[in-house]
Design a protein around this motif. Structure first.
Motif, PDB file in Angstrom:
ATOM      1  N   GLY A  16       0.832  -1.199   0.000  1.00  0.00           N
ATOM      2  CA  GLY A  16       0.000   0.000   0.000  1.00  0.00           C
ATOM      3  C   GLY A  16       0.866   1.249   0.000  1.00  0.00           C
ATOM      4  N   LYS A  17       0.245   2.389  -0.245  1.00  0.00           N
ATOM      5  CA  LYS A  17       1.078   3.576  -0.434  1.00  0.00           C
ATOM      6  C   LYS A  17       1.504   4.249   0.860  1.00  0.00           C
ATOM      7  CE  LYS A  17      -3.181   5.728  -2.293  1.00  0.00           C
ATOM      8  NZ  LYS A  17      -3.966   5.440  -1.120  1.00  0.00           N
ATOM      9  N   GLY A  18       1.133   3.718   1.978  1.00  0.00           N
ATOM     10  CA  GLY A  18       1.588   4.315   3.236  1.00  0.00           C
ATOM     11  C   GLY A  18       0.762   3.787   4.385  1.00  0.00           C
ATOM     12  N   ASP A  19       0.763   4.514   5.476  1.00  0.00           N
ATOM     13  CA  ASP A  19      -0.002   4.086   6.634  1.00  0.00           C
ATOM     14  C   ASP A  19      -1.475   4.440   6.465  1.00  0.00           C
ATOM     15  OD1 ASP A  19       2.294   3.171   7.809  1.00  0.00           O
ATOM     16  OD2 ASP A  19       2.622   4.979   9.011  1.00  0.00           O
ATOM     17  N   VAL A  20      -2.342   3.468   6.626  1.00  0.00           N
ATOM     18  CA  VAL A  20      -3.775   3.774   6.607  1.00  0.00           C
ATOM     19  C   VAL A  20      -4.261   4.128   8.008  1.00  0.00           C
ATOM     20  CG1 VAL A  20      -4.276   2.448   4.529  1.00  0.00           C
ATOM     21  CG2 VAL A  20      -4.478   1.346   6.762  1.00  0.00           C
ATOM     22  N   LEU A  21      -3.489   3.684   9.007  1.00  0.00           N
ATOM     23  CA  LEU A  21      -3.698   4.190  10.360  1.00  0.00           C
ATOM     24  C   LEU A  21      -2.477   5.021  10.680  1.00  0.00           C
ATOM     25  CD1 LEU A  21      -5.069   1.000  12.172  1.00  0.00           C
ATOM     26  CD2 LEU A  21      -6.372   2.891  11.180  1.00  0.00           C
ATOM     27  N   ALA A  22      -2.666   6.304  10.866  1.00  0.00           N
ATOM     28  CA  ALA A  22      -1.527   7.208  10.936  1.00  0.00           C
ATOM     29  C   ALA A  22      -1.001   7.355  12.359  1.00  0.00           C
ATOM     30  CB  ALA A  22      -1.911   8.564  10.375  1.00  0.00           C
ATOM     31  N   ASP A  23      -1.878   7.391  13.312  1.00  0.00           N
ATOM     32  CA  ASP A  23      -1.455   7.636  14.688  1.00  0.00           C
ATOM     33  C   ASP A  23      -2.710   7.590  15.544  1.00  0.00           C
ATOM     34  OD1 ASP A  23      -0.404   8.457  17.058  1.00  0.00           O
ATOM     35  OD2 ASP A  23      -0.067  10.531  16.453  1.00  0.00           O
ATOM     36  N   VAL A  24      -3.147   6.363  15.839  1.00  0.00           N
ATOM     37  CA  VAL A  24      -4.433   6.234  16.524  1.00  0.00           C
ATOM     38  C   VAL A  24      -4.217   5.962  18.011  1.00  0.00           C
ATOM     39  CG1 VAL A  24      -6.567   4.895  16.710  1.00  0.00           C
ATOM     40  CG2 VAL A  24      -5.612   5.418  14.451  1.00  0.00           C
ATOM     41  N   SER A  40     -16.008   7.018   4.357  1.00  0.00           N
ATOM     42  CA  SER A  40     -15.490   5.807   3.743  1.00  0.00           C
ATOM     43  C   SER A  40     -14.004   5.975   3.462  1.00  0.00           C
ATOM     44  CB  SER A  40     -16.272   5.564   2.450  1.00  0.00           C
ATOM     45  OG  SER A  40     -15.749   4.456   1.794  1.00  0.00           O
ATOM     46  N   GLY A  41     -13.218   4.971   3.825  1.00  0.00           N
ATOM     47  CA  GLY A  41     -11.780   5.035   3.592  1.00  0.00           C
ATOM     48  C   GLY A  41     -11.002   5.706   4.709  1.00  0.00           C
ATOM     49  N   SER A  42     -11.683   6.065   5.800  1.00  0.00           N
ATOM     50  CA  SER A  42     -10.990   6.780   6.874  1.00  0.00           C
ATOM     51  C   SER A  42     -10.185   5.846   7.778  1.00  0.00           C
ATOM     52  CB  SER A  42     -11.986   7.597   7.708  1.00  0.00           C
ATOM     53  OG  SER A  42     -12.986   6.776   8.259  1.00  0.00           O
ATOM     54  N   GLY A  43     -10.389   4.527   7.640  1.00  0.00           N
ATOM     55  CA  GLY A  43      -9.566   3.591   8.398  1.00  0.00           C
ATOM     56  C   GLY A  43     -10.300   2.835   9.497  1.00  0.00           C
ATOM     57  N   LYS A  44     -11.624   2.917   9.510  1.00  0.00           N
ATOM     58  CA  LYS A  44     -12.396   2.267  10.566  1.00  0.00           C
ATOM     59  C   LYS A  44     -12.205   0.741  10.522  1.00  0.00           C
ATOM     60  CE  LYS A  44     -16.297   3.936   8.976  1.00  0.00           C
ATOM     61  NZ  LYS A  44     -15.796   4.579   7.735  1.00  0.00           N
ATOM     62  N   SER A  45     -12.396   0.168   9.336  1.00  0.00           N
ATOM     63  CA  SER A  45     -12.218  -1.290   9.213  1.00  0.00           C
ATOM     64  C   SER A  45     -10.774  -1.678   9.477  1.00  0.00           C
ATOM     65  CB  SER A  45     -12.627  -1.770   7.813  1.00  0.00           C
ATOM     66  OG  SER A  45     -13.995  -1.558   7.608  1.00  0.00           O
ATOM     67  N   SER A  46      -9.853  -0.863   8.975  1.00  0.00           N
ATOM     68  CA  SER A  46      -8.432  -1.168   9.179  1.00  0.00           C
ATOM     69  C   SER A  46      -8.093  -1.177  10.665  1.00  0.00           C
ATOM     70  CB  SER A  46      -7.567  -0.142   8.446  1.00  0.00           C
ATOM     71  OG  SER A  46      -7.796  -0.216   7.052  1.00  0.00           O
ATOM     72  N   LEU A  47      -8.700  -0.297  11.426  1.00  0.00           N
ATOM     73  CA  LEU A  47      -8.441  -0.263  12.868  1.00  0.00           C
ATOM     74  C   LEU A  47      -8.890  -1.576  13.522  1.00  0.00           C
ATOM     75  CD1 LEU A  47      -7.574   1.129  15.430  1.00  0.00           C
ATOM     76  CD2 LEU A  47      -9.757   2.324  15.491  1.00  0.00           C
ATOM     77  N   LYS A 210     -19.191   6.397  23.941  1.00  0.00           N
ATOM     78  CA  LYS A 210     -18.225   7.322  23.372  1.00  0.00           C
ATOM     79  C   LYS A 210     -18.252   7.180  21.856  1.00  0.00           C
ATOM     80  CE  LYS A 210     -13.673   6.686  24.189  1.00  0.00           C
ATOM     81  NZ  LYS A 210     -12.615   6.752  25.210  1.00  0.00           N
ATOM     82  N   VAL A 211     -18.179   8.277  21.161  1.00  0.00           N
ATOM     83  CA  VAL A 211     -18.138   8.246  19.708  1.00  0.00           C
ATOM     84  C   VAL A 211     -16.773   8.756  19.252  1.00  0.00           C
ATOM     85  CG1 VAL A 211     -19.181   9.087  17.564  1.00  0.00           C
ATOM     86  CG2 VAL A 211     -20.627   8.627  19.543  1.00  0.00           C
ATOM     87  N   VAL A 212     -16.171   7.996  18.347  1.00  0.00           N
ATOM     88  CA  VAL A 212     -14.855   8.343  17.827  1.00  0.00           C
ATOM     89  C   VAL A 212     -14.995   8.643  16.341  1.00  0.00           C
ATOM     90  CG1 VAL A 212     -12.550   7.427  17.334  1.00  0.00           C
ATOM     91  CG2 VAL A 212     -13.630   6.960  19.552  1.00  0.00           C
ATOM     92  N   PHE A 213     -14.614   9.835  15.960  1.00  0.00           N
ATOM     93  CA  PHE A 213     -14.689  10.228  14.557  1.00  0.00           C
ATOM     94  C   PHE A 213     -13.302  10.127  13.937  1.00  0.00           C
ATOM     95  CE2 PHE A 213     -14.194  13.797  11.437  1.00  0.00           C
ATOM     96  CZ  PHE A 213     -14.946  13.229  10.419  1.00  0.00           C
ATOM     97  N   MET A 214     -13.204   9.292  12.908  1.00  0.00           N
ATOM     98  CA  MET A 214     -11.919   9.116  12.228  1.00  0.00           C
ATOM     99  C   MET A 214     -11.941   9.765  10.857  1.00  0.00           C
ATOM    100  SD  MET A 214     -10.727   5.217  13.068  1.00  0.00           S
ATOM    101  CE  MET A 214      -9.200   5.465  12.148  1.00  0.00           C
ATOM    102  N   ASP A 215     -10.799  10.263  10.464  1.00  0.00           N
ATOM    103  CA  ASP A 215     -10.637  10.746   9.098  1.00  0.00           C
ATOM    104  C   ASP A 215      -9.169  10.566   8.720  1.00  0.00           C
ATOM    105  OD1 ASP A 215     -11.340  11.781   6.654  1.00  0.00           O
ATOM    106  OD2 ASP A 215     -11.266  13.879   7.295  1.00  0.00           O
ATOM    107  N   ALA A 216      -8.943  10.051   7.527  1.00  0.00           N
ATOM    108  CA  ALA A 216      -7.577   9.861   7.018  1.00  0.00           C
ATOM    109  C   ALA A 216      -6.666   9.138   8.014  1.00  0.00           C
ATOM    110  CB  ALA A 216      -6.984  11.216   6.616  1.00  0.00           C
ATOM    111  N   GLY A 217      -7.185   8.081   8.628  1.00  0.00           N
ATOM    112  CA  GLY A 217      -6.355   7.245   9.490  1.00  0.00           C
ATOM    113  C   GLY A 217      -6.056   7.817  10.855  1.00  0.00           C
ATOM    114  N   ARG A 218      -6.778   8.861  11.213  1.00  0.00           N
ATOM    115  CA  ARG A 218      -6.551   9.471  12.526  1.00  0.00           C
ATOM    116  C   ARG A 218      -7.865   9.662  13.270  1.00  0.00           C
ATOM    117  NH1 ARG A 218      -1.560  12.047  12.674  1.00  0.00           N
ATOM    118  NH2 ARG A 218      -0.565  11.972  10.635  1.00  0.00           N
ATOM    119  N   VAL A 219      -7.759   9.687  14.588  1.00  0.00           N
ATOM    120  CA  VAL A 219      -8.909  10.088  15.388  1.00  0.00           C
ATOM    121  C   VAL A 219      -8.929  11.606  15.397  1.00  0.00           C
ATOM    122  CG1 VAL A 219      -9.938  10.110  17.679  1.00  0.00           C
ATOM    123  CG2 VAL A 219      -8.829   8.028  16.819  1.00  0.00           C
TER     124      VAL A 219
END
Ligand SMILES: Nc1ncnc2c1ncn2[C@@H]1O[C@H](COP(=O)(O)OP(=O)(O)O)[C@@H](O)[C@H]1O
Ligand SMILES: [Mg+2]
Length: 247
Positions: A16-24, A40-47, A210-219
């Motif tokens: 892959g082109k880099g980290d899909v989870l950047a710093d969670v 979609s694509g923010s990394g929820k499934s990857s987490l 608690k609700v966690v909003f992810m975008d681009a591999g980050r919380v």
């Protein structure tokens, strides 16, 4: 101290082109239900995949019940997988097995637990998800909602510390969603610790502590449902909730 603690978790797919989870980083208390939301694509499934070791973390730490989860070796990976169970959108039951057998097979064959004990527990779990009358049914005799509830019972049969649910209602016809959500509500009342990825915002709002909003591999933002949905602070979350609540 959280029951589940993620610190600076990074992960990416091979090739892959880099980290899909950047710093969670994330803390989950015992019995807490965390709603994971994000585009979609923010990394929820990857987490969730990273937690069960399907996507090996490249950096960071996961601690469960005070003990570090080691994804490095085969043996410790197996031990880590024992702590989590994951349910996907596609339930993938064994078509040639009854509901009861689908739930009982892994604890019996993989965990080598006594068959009679496992069967009694499997029946209880199927009853818990509202399927006491369907233990002998085969998947093709069950609706999508019923099959997904068998999949949830199957995950629980592994006696996980934390249940991970990845869009478990997304493949279902709308009229079948409620029965699956009811099963998740029942687990919440039992005190099951859960990470729930869902587009059912009303449901997340209701069950999540608690609700966690992810975008681009980050919380990007997290907090109690009322805060996240009614008083989003970051522009990205504001934009997301505005779009999602419009339809
Ligand atoms: N098997 C894979 N191989 C490579 N990249 C992937 C794979 N699965 C997902 N990704 C990428 O990882 C990122 C996060 O995806 P995902 O975790 O599925 O997001 P979400 O569940 O929030 O929609 C996306 O950029 C996606 O394209
Ligand atoms: Mg996903």
């Amino acid at each position: 101290m959280g029951f589940l603690v993620l610190e600076g978790l990074r992960a990416g797919y091979a090739g892959g082109k880099g980290d899909v989870l950047a710093d969670v980083s994330l803390q989950v208390a015992r019995g807490e239900v965390v709603g994971l939301i994000g585009p979609s694509g923010s990394g929820k499934s990857s987490l969730l995949r990273a937690l069960v070791g399907l996507l090996p973390p490249r950096a960071g730490r996961v601690t469960l019940d005070g003990r570090p989860v080691d994804y490095g070796s085969r043996a410790s990976l197996r031990a880590a997988r024992d702590r989590f169970a994951i349910v996907f959108q596609q339930y993938n039951l064994f078509q040639n097995m009854t509901a009861l057998r689908n739930v009982a097979i892994a604890p019996t064959l993989v965990k080598k637990r006594p068959a009679a004990e496992v069967e009694a527990e499997a029946r209880a779990l199927l009853a818990k998800v509202g399927l006491a009358g369907k233990v002998d049914a085969y998947p093709d005799e069950l609706s999508g909602g019923q099959q997904q509830r068998v999949a949830i019972a199957r995950a629980l049969a592994l006696r996980p510390d934390i249940l991970l649910l990845d869009e478990v209602t997304s493949a279902l016809d709308p009229e079948l969603v409620t029965e699956v959500l009811d099963s998740i509500r029942a687990l919440q009342r039992d005190g099951m610790t859960m990470l729930v990825v869902s587009h059912e915002m009303a449901f997340i709002r209701e069950v999540a502590t608690k609700v966690v909003f992810m975008d681009a591999g980050r919380v990007v933002e997290s907090g109690p449902p009322a805060q996240v949905f009614d008083a989003p602070r970051s522009p990205r979350l504001r934009d997301f909730t505005a779009r999602i609540l419009r339809h």
